[in-house]
Design an enzyme around this catalytic site. Structure first.
Site, short mmCIF file in Angstrom:
data_model
loop_
_atom_site.label_atom_id
_atom_site.label_comp_id
_atom_site.label_asym_id
_atom_site.label_seq_id
_atom_site.Cartn_x
_atom_site.Cartn_y
_atom_site.Cartn_z
N ARG A 86 -60.02 -36.36 64.36
CA ARG A 86 -58.86 -36.46 64.08
C ARG A 86 -58.01 -34.66 63.18
O ARG A 86 -57.47 -34.03 63.79
CB ARG A 86 -57.64 -37.22 62.91
CG ARG A 86 -57.77 -38.03 63.74
CD ARG A 86 -56.77 -39.22 63.46
NE ARG A 86 -57.66 -40.02 61.90
CZ ARG A 86 -57.45 -40.21 61.05
NH1 ARG A 86 -56.20 -40.73 61.28
NH2 ARG A 86 -58.28 -40.12 59.65
N ASN A 117 -55.70 -42.60 64.52
CA ASN A 117 -55.94 -43.52 65.01
C ASN A 117 -55.38 -44.80 66.11
O ASN A 117 -54.23 -45.27 64.31
CB ASN A 117 -56.90 -44.30 64.05
CG ASN A 117 -58.01 -43.32 63.26
OD1 ASN A 117 -58.15 -42.64 64.58
ND2 ASN A 117 -58.41 -42.92 62.54
#
Length: 89
Positions: free
Chosen positions: A18, A36
């Site tokens: 990320r 996520n």
């Protein structure tokens, strides 16, 4: 201008995916989100056609050095004019 939902599967959680995705978004002037979700990472990305294509390719090649993408899905979405920046959720 295009907007996409990108689902990335594989070793993409707990490896900085990320963080690196957010850095790629800055590099390619992409707005949207990354998060996520269960066993994959979900990205909503919007930008100019060429920038979005380059961003998408960089993400599916593995945004972080420790990641290993095994599969991905891309869905075209309607653009959202309210998006102003890219953020991690």
């Amino acid at each position: 201008m295009q907007r996409r939902k990108i689902q990335v599967f594989g070793q993409v959680q707990g490896v900085g995916f990320r963080y690196f995705t957010e850095r790629l978004a800055q590099k390619y002037n992409i707005v949207g989100t990354v998060q996520n979700v269960e066993q994959y990472v979900e990205i909503f990305a919007q930008g100019e056609d060429n920038d979005l294509e380059q961003f998408t390719q960089a993400v599916i090649e593995g945004a972080s050095p420790a990641s290993k993408v095994t599969d991905y899905k891309i869905e075209q979405l309607e653009t959202d004019p309210s998006l102003k920046r890219f953020r991690t959720i």
